[in-house]
Design a protein around this motif. Sequence first.
Motif, short mmCIF file in Angstrom:
data_model
loop_
_atom_site.label_atom_id
_atom_site.label_comp_id
_atom_site.label_asym_id
_atom_site.label_seq_id
_atom_site.Cartn_x
_atom_site.Cartn_y
_atom_site.Cartn_z
N GLU A 73 101.19 115.76 35.54
CA GLU A 73 101.77 115.07 36.70
C GLU A 73 101.64 113.56 36.54
O GLU A 73 100.63 113.07 36.05
N GLU A 74 102.64 112.86 36.99
CA GLU A 74 102.60 111.40 37.05
C GLU A 74 101.94 110.98 38.36
O GLU A 74 102.22 111.58 39.40
N PRO A 75 101.08 109.97 38.33
CA PRO A 75 100.47 109.48 39.57
C PRO A 75 101.55 108.99 40.54
O PRO A 75 102.52 108.37 40.12
N ARG A 76 101.36 109.27 41.81
CA ARG A 76 102.34 108.87 42.84
C ARG A 76 101.87 107.67 43.66
O ARG A 76 102.58 107.18 44.50
N ASN A 77 100.62 107.23 43.42
CA ASN A 77 100.09 106.11 44.19
C ASN A 77 98.97 105.45 43.39
O ASN A 77 98.58 105.94 42.34
N ARG A 78 98.46 104.33 43.90
CA ARG A 78 97.44 103.56 43.17
C ARG A 78 96.16 104.34 42.95
O ARG A 78 95.54 104.24 41.89
N GLU A 79 95.76 105.09 43.96
CA GLU A 79 94.51 105.85 43.85
C GLU A 79 94.62 106.91 42.74
O GLU A 79 93.69 107.08 41.94
N GLU A 80 95.74 107.61 42.71
CA GLU A 80 95.93 108.62 41.67
C GLU A 80 96.02 107.96 40.29
O GLU A 80 95.53 108.53 39.30
N LYS A 81 96.63 106.79 40.21
CA LYS A 81 96.71 106.06 38.95
C LYS A 81 95.31 105.69 38.46
O LYS A 81 94.98 105.85 37.28
N LEU A 82 94.46 105.21 39.37
CA LEU A 82 93.08 104.88 39.00
C LEU A 82 92.34 106.12 38.52
O LEU A 82 91.67 106.08 37.48
N LEU A 83 92.47 107.23 39.24
CA LEU A 83 91.81 108.45 38.82
C LEU A 83 92.30 108.89 37.44
O LEU A 83 91.51 109.31 36.59
N GLN A 84 93.61 108.79 37.20
CA GLN A 84 94.16 109.17 35.91
C GLN A 84 93.60 108.29 34.79
O GLN A 84 93.23 108.78 33.72
N GLU A 85 93.52 106.98 35.04
CA GLU A 85 92.99 106.06 34.03
C GLU A 85 91.52 106.35 33.74
O GLU A 85 91.09 106.35 32.59
N VAL A 89 89.82 107.82 29.96
CA VAL A 89 88.78 107.17 29.18
C VAL A 89 87.43 107.88 29.26
O VAL A 89 86.53 107.58 28.48
N GLY A 90 87.29 108.81 30.19
CA GLY A 90 86.01 109.48 30.39
C GLY A 90 85.72 110.55 29.36
O GLY A 90 86.62 111.20 28.83
N THR A 91 84.44 110.71 29.08
CA THR A 91 83.98 111.83 28.26
C THR A 91 84.02 113.08 29.13
O THR A 91 84.21 113.00 30.36
N GLU A 92 83.81 114.24 28.53
CA GLU A 92 83.77 115.48 29.32
C GLU A 92 82.68 115.40 30.39
O GLU A 92 82.89 115.82 31.52
N GLU A 93 81.52 114.85 30.02
CA GLU A 93 80.42 114.71 30.98
C GLU A 93 80.82 113.79 32.13
O GLU A 93 80.53 114.08 33.29
N GLU A 94 81.48 112.69 31.82
CA GLU A 94 81.90 111.75 32.88
C GLU A 94 82.97 112.38 33.77
O GLU A 94 82.94 112.17 35.00
N LYS A 95 83.88 113.13 33.19
CA LYS A 95 84.89 113.83 33.99
C LYS A 95 84.23 114.82 34.93
O LYS A 95 84.62 114.96 36.09
N HIS A 96 83.21 115.50 34.43
CA HIS A 96 82.50 116.47 35.25
C HIS A 96 81.78 115.77 36.41
O HIS A 96 81.81 116.24 37.55
N LYS A 97 81.17 114.63 36.13
CA LYS A 97 80.50 113.86 37.19
C LYS A 97 81.51 113.35 38.21
O LYS A 97 81.26 113.37 39.42
#
Length: 107
Positions: A73-85, A89-97
Amino acid sequence: MEQNMNNTNGQAENVEQKLNNMGSEKKEEILSNFGEFKEYLSGKVSMGKKMGMGEEQLANTAQKVGDYLSTKEEPRNREEKLLQELWKVGTEEEKHKLSHMLVKLVG
């Protein structure tokens, strides 16, 4: 351990199948506004808690949703864009956190 891995894989497939089967209009409604997305996620977290899921299971499911959204999915707003970015860049551990933090945010 192997049964747990199979359960996790089955859970991931189930999450992806549900998201793929969601109508595009409903998906657009949820993703077009970050408040709507949080409300939707909050409902799913609440449902999971009622089914007896613990925080770890909820975070695992949230991580599967994050994986799906970041690739399909493409981000539809700034918050989703930030989460996607952050997800990119996150490791699996960072994504889990981050998944734990999202569950706390909406729980």
